[in-house]
Design a protein around this motif. Structure first.
Motif, PDB file in Angstrom:
ATOM      1  N   HIS A 259     -17.178  -2.475  12.272  1.00  0.00           N
ATOM      2  CA  HIS A 259     -16.638  -3.718  12.830  1.00  0.00           C
ATOM      3  C   HIS A 259     -16.493  -4.716  11.684  1.00  0.00           C
ATOM      4  CE1 HIS A 259     -18.360  -1.531  16.207  1.00  0.00           C
ATOM      5  NE2 HIS A 259     -17.735  -2.316  17.055  1.00  0.00           N
ATOM      6  N   MET A 260     -15.363  -4.643  10.996  1.00  0.00           N
ATOM      7  CA  MET A 260     -15.230  -5.231   9.676  1.00  0.00           C
ATOM      8  C   MET A 260     -14.648  -6.647   9.693  1.00  0.00           C
ATOM      9  SD  MET A 260     -16.282  -2.378   8.572  1.00  0.00           S
ATOM     10  CE  MET A 260     -16.307  -2.766   6.842  1.00  0.00           C
ATOM     11  N   ALA A 261     -14.737  -7.275   8.524  1.00  0.00           N
ATOM     12  CA  ALA A 261     -14.015  -8.526   8.278  1.00  0.00           C
ATOM     13  C   ALA A 261     -12.590  -8.170   7.879  1.00  0.00           C
ATOM     14  CB  ALA A 261     -14.695  -9.319   7.174  1.00  0.00           C
ATOM     15  N   ILE A 262     -11.621  -8.660   8.618  1.00  0.00           N
ATOM     16  CA  ILE A 262     -10.224  -8.434   8.257  1.00  0.00           C
ATOM     17  C   ILE A 262      -9.783  -9.613   7.391  1.00  0.00           C
ATOM     18  CG2 ILE A 262      -7.875  -8.131   9.078  1.00  0.00           C
ATOM     19  CD1 ILE A 262      -8.956  -6.770  11.532  1.00  0.00           C
ATOM     20  N   THR A 263      -9.482  -9.323   6.135  1.00  0.00           N
ATOM     21  CA  THR A 263      -9.234 -10.370   5.146  1.00  0.00           C
ATOM     22  C   THR A 263      -7.753 -10.716   5.073  1.00  0.00           C
ATOM     23  OG1 THR A 263      -8.774  -9.006   3.193  1.00  0.00           O
ATOM     24  CG2 THR A 263     -11.099  -9.272   3.826  1.00  0.00           C
ATOM     25  N   ASP A 264      -7.468 -11.696   4.218  1.00  0.00           N
ATOM     26  CA  ASP A 264      -6.087 -12.109   3.969  1.00  0.00           C
ATOM     27  C   ASP A 264      -5.520 -11.459   2.716  1.00  0.00           C
ATOM     28  OD1 ASP A 264      -5.783 -14.222   6.141  1.00  0.00           O
ATOM     29  OD2 ASP A 264      -7.587 -14.927   5.123  1.00  0.00           O
ATOM     30  N   ALA A 265      -6.235 -10.480   2.165  1.00  0.00           N
ATOM     31  CA  ALA A 265      -5.737  -9.721   1.015  1.00  0.00           C
ATOM     32  C   ALA A 265      -4.971  -8.493   1.507  1.00  0.00           C
ATOM     33  CB  ALA A 265      -6.902  -9.295   0.122  1.00  0.00           C
ATOM     34  N   ARG A 266      -4.048  -8.049   0.688  1.00  0.00           N
ATOM     35  CA  ARG A 266      -3.244  -6.874   1.016  1.00  0.00           C
ATOM     36  C   ARG A 266      -3.858  -5.607   0.417  1.00  0.00           C
ATOM     37  NH1 ARG A 266       0.862  -6.715   4.852  1.00  0.00           N
ATOM     38  NH2 ARG A 266       2.063  -8.653   4.828  1.00  0.00           N
ATOM     39  N   ASP A 267      -3.766  -4.502   1.163  1.00  0.00           N
ATOM     40  CA  ASP A 267      -4.256  -3.223   0.657  1.00  0.00           C
ATOM     41  C   ASP A 267      -3.649  -2.912  -0.720  1.00  0.00           C
ATOM     42  OD1 ASP A 267      -5.627  -2.917   3.019  1.00  0.00           O
ATOM     43  OD2 ASP A 267      -4.240  -1.442   3.863  1.00  0.00           O
ATOM     44  N   ALA A 268      -2.366  -3.230  -0.885  1.00  0.00           N
ATOM     45  CA  ALA A 268      -1.674  -2.897  -2.124  1.00  0.00           C
ATOM     46  C   ALA A 268      -2.289  -3.580  -3.337  1.00  0.00           C
ATOM     47  CB  ALA A 268      -0.193  -3.275  -2.011  1.00  0.00           C
ATOM     48  N   GLU A 269      -2.994  -4.697  -3.113  1.00  0.00           N
ATOM     49  CA  GLU A 269      -3.637  -5.401  -4.232  1.00  0.00           C
ATOM     50  C   GLU A 269      -4.750  -4.567  -4.852  1.00  0.00           C
ATOM     51  OE1 GLU A 269      -4.784  -9.462  -3.320  1.00  0.00           O
ATOM     52  OE2 GLU A 269      -3.274  -9.541  -1.725  1.00  0.00           O
ATOM     53  N   TYR A 270      -5.291  -3.605  -4.116  1.00  0.00           N
ATOM     54  CA  TYR A 270      -6.410  -2.812  -4.591  1.00  0.00           C
ATOM     55  C   TYR A 270      -5.996  -1.389  -4.983  1.00  0.00           C
ATOM     56  CZ  TYR A 270      -8.910  -6.760  -2.688  1.00  0.00           C
ATOM     57  OH  TYR A 270      -9.340  -8.039  -2.431  1.00  0.00           O
ATOM     58  N   GLN A 271      -4.694  -1.152  -5.014  1.00  0.00           N
ATOM     59  CA  GLN A 271      -4.171   0.152  -5.407  1.00  0.00           C
ATOM     60  C   GLN A 271      -3.805   0.141  -6.888  1.00  0.00           C
ATOM     61  OE1 GLN A 271      -0.151   1.388  -4.124  1.00  0.00           O
ATOM     62  NE2 GLN A 271      -1.135   3.180  -3.185  1.00  0.00           N
ATOM     63  N   VAL A 272      -4.221   1.176  -7.593  1.00  0.00           N
ATOM     64  CA  VAL A 272      -3.861   1.293  -9.006  1.00  0.00           C
ATOM     65  C   VAL A 272      -2.827   2.399  -9.168  1.00  0.00           C
ATOM     66  CG1 VAL A 272      -6.106   0.450  -9.755  1.00  0.00           C
ATOM     67  CG2 VAL A 272      -5.743   2.914  -9.500  1.00  0.00           C
ATOM     68  N   PRO A 273      -2.025   2.364 -10.245  1.00  0.00           N
ATOM     69  CA  PRO A 273      -0.977   3.378 -10.428  1.00  0.00           C
ATOM     70  C   PRO A 273      -1.556   4.791 -10.548  1.00  0.00           C
ATOM     71  CG  PRO A 273      -0.620   1.508 -11.898  1.00  0.00           C
ATOM     72  CD  PRO A 273      -1.967   1.313 -11.279  1.00  0.00           C
TER      73      PRO A 273
ATOM     74  N   ARG B   1      -6.686  12.744  -4.497  1.00  0.00           N
ATOM     75  CA  ARG B   1      -5.684  12.047  -5.315  1.00  0.00           C
ATOM     76  C   ARG B   1      -5.336  10.691  -4.723  1.00  0.00           C
ATOM     77  NH1 ARG B   1      -0.540  11.656  -4.362  1.00  0.00           N
ATOM     78  NH2 ARG B   1      -0.530  13.450  -2.929  1.00  0.00           N
ATOM     79  N   VAL B   2      -5.100  10.640  -3.420  1.00  0.00           N
ATOM     80  CA  VAL B   2      -4.690   9.390  -2.769  1.00  0.00           C
ATOM     81  C   VAL B   2      -5.795   8.339  -2.864  1.00  0.00           C
ATOM     82  CG1 VAL B   2      -4.166   8.332  -0.524  1.00  0.00           C
ATOM     83  CG2 VAL B   2      -3.020  10.459  -1.205  1.00  0.00           C
ATOM     84  N   THR B   3      -7.017   8.734  -2.523  1.00  0.00           N
ATOM     85  CA  THR B   3      -8.090   7.739  -2.458  1.00  0.00           C
ATOM     86  C   THR B   3      -8.581   7.320  -3.835  1.00  0.00           C
ATOM     87  OG1 THR B   3      -9.765   9.479  -2.147  1.00  0.00           O
ATOM     88  CG2 THR B   3      -8.809   8.493  -0.166  1.00  0.00           C
ATOM     89  N   SER B   4      -8.379   8.167  -4.845  1.00  0.00           N
ATOM     90  CA  SER B   4      -8.788   7.787  -6.204  1.00  0.00           C
ATOM     91  C   SER B   4      -7.988   6.603  -6.723  1.00  0.00           C
ATOM     92  CB  SER B   4      -8.638   8.977  -7.158  1.00  0.00           C
ATOM     93  OG  SER B   4      -7.282   9.328  -7.336  1.00  0.00           O
ATOM     94  N   ARG B   5      -6.877   6.289  -6.078  1.00  0.00           N
ATOM     95  CA  ARG B   5      -6.059   5.146  -6.495  1.00  0.00           C
ATOM     96  C   ARG B   5      -6.583   3.823  -5.923  1.00  0.00           C
ATOM     97  NH1 ARG B   5       0.067   5.970  -5.358  1.00  0.00           N
ATOM     98  NH2 ARG B   5       0.153   4.179  -6.797  1.00  0.00           N
ATOM     99  N   TYR B   6      -7.706   3.884  -5.194  1.00  0.00           N
ATOM    100  CA  TYR B   6      -8.295   2.675  -4.595  1.00  0.00           C
ATOM    101  C   TYR B   6      -9.749   2.510  -5.060  1.00  0.00           C
ATOM    102  CZ  TYR B   6      -4.251   2.647  -1.463  1.00  0.00           C
ATOM    103  OH  TYR B   6      -2.973   2.608  -0.949  1.00  0.00           O
TER     104      TYR B   6
END
Length: 255
Positions: free
Chosen positions: A241-255, A170-175
């Motif tokens: 070893h990822m690229a850490i971006t300037d975007a927020r996690d919340a921008e990719y979360q759907v209701p 349920r949690v990950t399906s929102r991303y």
């Protein structure tokens, strides 16, 4: 707590560590840089395999930053892998000397983005607790090919207590933009995975009694496609070893 720019400065100065748990709340991304002549084929490959290859940003040829990454793609990840004709030939912390004006860079969603949400929901994330890299495996599932690009699905694995598997789904399906819900639950053999203690990438983690291995599509899938498809040159992040971006996690979360 480091900001993305502060973390990128440390990586540029030579710090080499897996980035899981770094800069909570800020989105991490996989990197793949390919010659322009292969960029359309890969973009089509990603479009046909969106769960494994969710594209967050694409640069113009030769660009060293992106709209969601204000740093330098050549120096500001903790480690890179270099491929020639599909073979891994080098791993280094700076690829400036190898950079080419025809390279198109893709930033691809990463499952690290939803790990804070898993923890908030009470789902343990074993590799974070252990301070290790997430285990990743090639599977027997083939991605849908595109042009000259083809390859197997790669998955990341997190052991989840059986009673919390539904919560993890349920949690990950929102991303959906960062791999979304799991692609498989339990029975590693059905994915062609013989031994959870020997991942193809990353590090093994303990699967305890009462836990179920849960598998998510992984952004190392593009590098598996590079190994299969053998473009003359490619640069990717070292797995984990990822690229850490300037975007927020919340921008990719759907209701």
């Amino acid at each position: 707590m480091l900001s993305p720019s502060e973390a990128r400065e440390k990586f540029r100065s030579g710090l080499r560590v897996p980035t899981a748990g770094h800069c909570p709340g800020w989105t991490q991304a996989n990197l793949l840089s390919l010659p322009r002549e292969f960029a359309y084929d890969f973009l089509l490959f990603a479009q046909r395999n969106p769960q494994a290859c969710p594209v967050l940003d694409v640069t113009e040829p030769g660009e060293t930053s992106a709209s969601i990454f204000a740093g330098d793609l050549r120096t500001d990840l903790p480690a890179y892998r270099i491929y020639r004709d599909g073979a891994l030939v080098d791993e280094r912390t700076d690829v400036t000397a190898l950079w080419r004006d025809d390279l198109v860079s893709f930033l691809i969603g990463c499952s690290f983005t939803f790990e804070a949400a898993l923890r908030e929901a009470g789902v343990p994330v074993r590799h974070l607790d252990a301070g290790s890299n997430v285990p990743m495996f090639r599977t027997n599932r083939e991605c849908r090919p595109a042009g000259r690009m083809s390859g197997p699905l790669v998955v990341s694995m997190r052991p989840v207590p059986a009673e919390l598997v539904a919560t993890a789904v349920r949690v990950t399906s929102r991303y959906p933009a960062v791999h979304g819900a799991p692609v498989h639950v339990g029975s590693p053999g059905l994915l062609g995975i013989d031994d959870l203690a020997n991942p193809d990438f990353g590090e093994p983690v303990e699967v305890r009694p009462g836990e179920v291995p849960v598998f998510w599509a992984c952004g190392v899938t593009p590098q598996a496609a590079v190994m299969r498809s053998k473009p003359p040159f490619a640069i990717g992040h070292a797995p984990g070893h990822m690229a850490i971006t300037d975007a927020r996690d919340a921008e990719y979360q759907v209701p």
